[in-house]
Design an enzyme around this catalytic site. Structure first.
Site, mmCIF file in Angstrom:
data_model
loop_
_atom_site.group_PDB
_atom_site.id
_atom_site.type_symbol
_atom_site.label_atom_id
_atom_site.label_comp_id
_atom_site.label_asym_id
_atom_site.label_seq_id
_atom_site.Cartn_x
_atom_site.Cartn_y
_atom_site.Cartn_z
ATOM 1 N N ASP A 258 0.872 -1.177 0.000
ATOM 2 C CA ASP A 258 0.000 0.000 0.000
ATOM 3 C C ASP A 258 0.902 1.218 0.000
ATOM 4 O O ASP A 258 1.734 1.360 0.904
ATOM 5 C CB ASP A 258 -0.874 0.006 1.252
ATOM 6 N N ASP A 414 -13.333 -3.620 -1.444
ATOM 7 C CA ASP A 414 -13.095 -3.143 -0.065
ATOM 8 C C ASP A 414 -14.389 -3.289 0.732
ATOM 9 O O ASP A 414 -15.139 -2.324 0.895
ATOM 10 C CB ASP A 414 -12.664 -1.678 -0.070
HETATM 11 O O1 1PR Z 1 -10.510 3.133 -5.297
HETATM 12 O O2 1PR Z 1 -9.547 2.498 -7.512
HETATM 13 O O3 1PR Z 1 -8.572 4.424 -6.214
HETATM 14 O O4 1PR Z 1 -8.275 2.041 -5.486
HETATM 15 C C1 1PR Z 1 -7.779 2.261 -4.210
HETATM 16 C C2 1PR Z 1 -7.048 0.991 -3.832
HETATM 17 O O5 1PR Z 1 -6.335 1.223 -2.606
HETATM 18 C C3 1PR Z 1 -7.981 -0.175 -3.600
HETATM 19 O O6 1PR Z 1 -7.407 -1.387 -4.098
HETATM 20 C C4 1PR Z 1 -8.100 -0.239 -2.067
HETATM 21 O O7 1PR Z 1 -8.215 -1.606 -1.646
HETATM 22 C C5 1PR Z 1 -6.764 0.318 -1.621
HETATM 23 N N1 1PR Z 1 -6.874 1.092 -0.394
HETATM 24 C C6 1PR Z 1 -7.449 2.304 -0.245
HETATM 25 N N2 1PR Z 1 -7.303 2.707 1.044
HETATM 26 C C7 1PR Z 1 -6.632 1.739 1.692
HETATM 27 C C8 1PR Z 1 -6.251 1.762 3.140
HETATM 28 O O8 1PR Z 1 -5.676 0.794 3.642
HETATM 29 N N3 1PR Z 1 -6.545 2.881 3.804
HETATM 30 N N4 1PR Z 1 -5.692 -0.471 0.981
HETATM 31 C C9 1PR Z 1 -6.352 0.726 0.774
HETATM 32 C C10 1PR Z 1 -6.398 -1.585 1.160
HETATM 33 C C11 1PR Z 1 -5.751 -3.837 1.115
HETATM 34 C C12 1PR Z 1 -4.483 -4.587 1.114
HETATM 35 C C13 1PR Z 1 -4.073 -4.865 2.516
HETATM 36 C C14 1PR Z 1 -4.606 -6.224 2.887
HETATM 37 C C15 1PR Z 1 -3.557 -7.086 3.487
HETATM 38 N N5 1PR Z 1 -5.436 -2.525 1.555
HETATM 39 O O9 1PR Z 1 -3.577 -3.852 0.425
HETATM 40 O O10 1PR Z 1 -2.725 -4.804 2.551
HETATM 41 O O11 1PR Z 1 -5.709 -5.979 3.715
HETATM 42 O O12 1PR Z 1 -3.082 -6.499 4.653
HETATM 43 P P1 1PR Z 1 -2.605 -7.447 5.854
HETATM 44 O O13 1PR Z 1 -1.942 -8.656 5.259
HETATM 45 O O14 1PR Z 1 -1.633 -6.587 6.619
HETATM 46 O O15 1PR Z 1 -3.822 -7.791 6.618
HETATM 47 P P2 1PR Z 1 -9.300 3.102 -6.165
#
Ligand code: 1PR
Length: 557
Positions: A258, A414
């Site tokens: 991320d 999400d």
């Molecule tokens: O909406 O097309 O601009 O895409 C935004 C992208 O960024 C999406 O894929 C969304 O999932 C991701 N995103 C947005 N905000 C966050 C955040 O964390 N605040 N990341 C985010 C979501 C999902 C994985 C995460 C897993 C594994 N993160 O990347 O790492 O949950 O984590 P873990 O193994 O530590 O549990 P757009």
């Protein structure tokens, strides 16, 4: 110098040839780009990397006047390597684009896989599979024979050359791969070679094949073995290890980064705790490292895929200052497994009033070295429109999928749990959690900041109908909790679509990965926090998978 191979690449601009270019540079190759038909006729070696749709590839070859020179080059049996569509176009045609004939240099038609997820066989066929060599194949020559694992290569396709065609291939060496049914994965007749898989994305095994092609004819100056990824150490004689090395599609381990700017404006790899990326006390954005460095470490540790998510792009201009473009350009120079990029892929107008379509943004990322793009928020909006008025060809999913192929389009979900007393309290698809609570999964946009009136099953089924090739299934509730994946959510989605699913969110130890594969049969599992914080390495996960008997790619060994 005489031993430095020279190669011409036939790039028709519909896919990621940067990783092929970077692979060729590893072997100190002199690269020329075919711009005219005579560039093809004058080539000493020719590579045709094909990504996207069959029709787009053939139309492009005709538009650029390449067809006659290309057919002549191949008919003269000169050194040729076709990759993916570069194999398909050698045949009479493909069901993918029924109206458009191929080069017809080999008899037969390319057809869509006839299997589906009810047999546990997702299409597109995405991932690392083995090849069954039916006859001597110099392309696969290894420097030493101590290797214990079968070579695995990265496949990403929905159409294949089946046994009906194989029977009509004479004086041709073939290797086949099985995905519910055997199909052609390597063809070699004289100096004409072609692979269904992407050697430039297949780690050390794939780089070795490219090297063998480049140095065929003058092996004396052959360069050294390509970079070796680290391997897990487990007695190869153990029953579990031998089972895990069996042929067939391996379960993929995806490392997810991320990425966002921190408060000092530096691009860092961060990590959410239920999507909150700020430390509770300091309120600083968590900084777990630099994107390119971490991606390289994960490639060397044996990651099967790297996924970058630009998590704050929904705010600003996703490609404005192009930080992620540079991350991709640098990463693809040294990381030879598939790269996925998500975040901000949607139509937008920049501060100067210039309009970019989602397809424009995706194309910039593909040209910079991405193999797949991931759509989050925009996919939710597309699904909402689809549910209201059906498909009209204008959504970002449809437009990117048409040009680059379904396998290049990932939809990132999400979801957040919405608890209800009883299943009948909501029209949405509910599950019963292990603790007895009942919930449905609401889709969100803007990084989980806004809930929408659509559930996960509606989103993923609409995304598949619109042409998405894979689902990245996150869980806001499980994100960063380290207590395992949301198995009810994953199983529900796995059963709802026939395209591959990547489970994400919650991994805390190697056992969580095999628990997820055993319970849901998903094709891939993703983690972030445990890898960034070095609590668990990818090698640890793969060692556990071996001991558990889960089919796994052990690279470089
Ligand atoms: O909406 O097309 O601009 O895409 C935004 C992208 O960024 C999406 O894929 C969304 O999932 C991701 N995103 C947005 N905000 C966050 C955040 O964390 N605040 N990341 C985010 C979501 C999902 C994985 C995460 C897993 C594994 N993160 O990347 O790492 O949950 O984590 P873990 O193994 O530590 O549990 P757009």
């Amino acid at each position: 110098c005489a031993s430095r191979p020279s190669v011409t690449v036939l790039d028709y601009g519909a896919g990621n040839v940067r990783s092929l270019e970077n692979a060729l540079r590893l072997f100190d190759c002199h690269i020329r780009w075919a711009n005219t038909a005579s560039d093809i006729s004058n080539a000493s070696k020719l590579i045709f990397p094909g990504v996207g749709s069959f029709g787009a590839a053939m139309e492009n070859l005709h538009d650029r006047g390449f067809v006659t020179a290309l057919k002549r080059y191949i008919q003269d049996d000169r050194p040729f390597l076709g990759i993916c569509l570069g194999l398909h176009t050698l045949f009479e045609g493909s069901e993918e684009s029924p109206q458009i004939p191929g080069l017809a240099l080999f008899p037969g038609m390319v057809r869509r896989f006839s299997v589906d997820h009810t047999q546990g066989l997702a299409v597109p066929h995405i991932g690392w599979n083995t090849v069954d060599v039916q006859s001597p194949m110099p392309l696969l020559q290894r420097d030493s024979n101590h290797h214990s694992s079968p070579s695995r290569f990265y496949f990403v396709h929905s159409y294949r050359i089946g046994t009906d065609v194989l029977q009509s291939l004479h004086n041709t060496n073939v290797a086949t791969t099985t995905h519910g049914e055997p199909y052609l994965s390597i063809l070699q007749r004289g100096q004409i070679c072609a692979t269904q898989f992407h050697p430039e994305k297949s780690g050390p095994d794939g780089l070795r094949l490219i090297r063998n092609f480049l140095y065929s004819g003058n092996p004396s100056s052959k360069s050294t073995e390509p970079t070796r990824s680290s391997t897990v150490t487990i007695p190869l004689s153990s029953p579990a290890a031998s089972k895990a090395r069996q042929s067939g599609l391996a379960k993929r381990i995806v490392a997810c980064l991320d990425v966002r700017e921190n408060d000092d404006g530096d691009l860092v790899v961060t990590k959410g705790d239920q999507y909150d990326v700020r430390h509770t006390d300091s309120k600083q954005v968590r900084n777990l490292g630099k994107p390119v460095e971490l991606a390289k470490r994960y490639f060397e540790e044996g990651a099967d895929e790297i996924c970058f998510l630009n998590i704050t792009s929904f705010r600003g201009e996703p490609v404005g200052s192009a930080p992620m473009i540079q991350v991709l350009e640098h990463t693809s120079k040294e990381v030879f497994v598939p790269l996925c990029i998500g975040g901000g892929i949607r139509d937008y107008t920049d501060r100067n009033g210039t309009h970019y379509s989602a397809l424009d943004v995706a194309s910039m990322y593909f040209r910079a070295g991405a193999d797949k793009v991931s759509l989050g928020s925009d996919a939710v909006y597309a699904a909402e429109r689809f549910l209201k008025q059906g498909a009209d060809g204008t959504s970002s999913i449809e437009r990117i999928s048409y040009v680059y192929g379904a396998q290049a389009v990932v939809v990132s979900v999400d979801p957040q749990r919405v608890y209800v007393e009883n299943h009948s309290d909501t029209p949405f698809t509910t599950v019963t959690l292990p603790d007895g609570r009942v919930c449905w999964y609401q889709c969100t946009v803007k990084g989980g900041r806004e809930g929408r009136n659509i559930d996960v099953v509606q989103l993923v089924t609409a995304a598949e109908k619109l042409g998405a090739g894979e689902i990245l299934l996150n869980s806001m509730d499980q994100d960063g909790q380290n207590n395992g994946y949301d198995l009810q959510l994953i199983d529900m989605v796995r059963k709802a679509v026939s395209i591959p699913v990547i489970a994400s969110s919650g991994a805390g130890k190697p056992q969580h990965f095999t628990e997820c594969f055993d319970a849901t049969d998903v094709e891939a599992a993703l983690a972030a926090g445990i890898f960034h914080r070095k609590e668990v390495s990818i090698g640890d996960v793969k060692q556990h998978m071996l001991e558990h008997g889960t089919v796994v790619r052990i690279s470089g060994s």
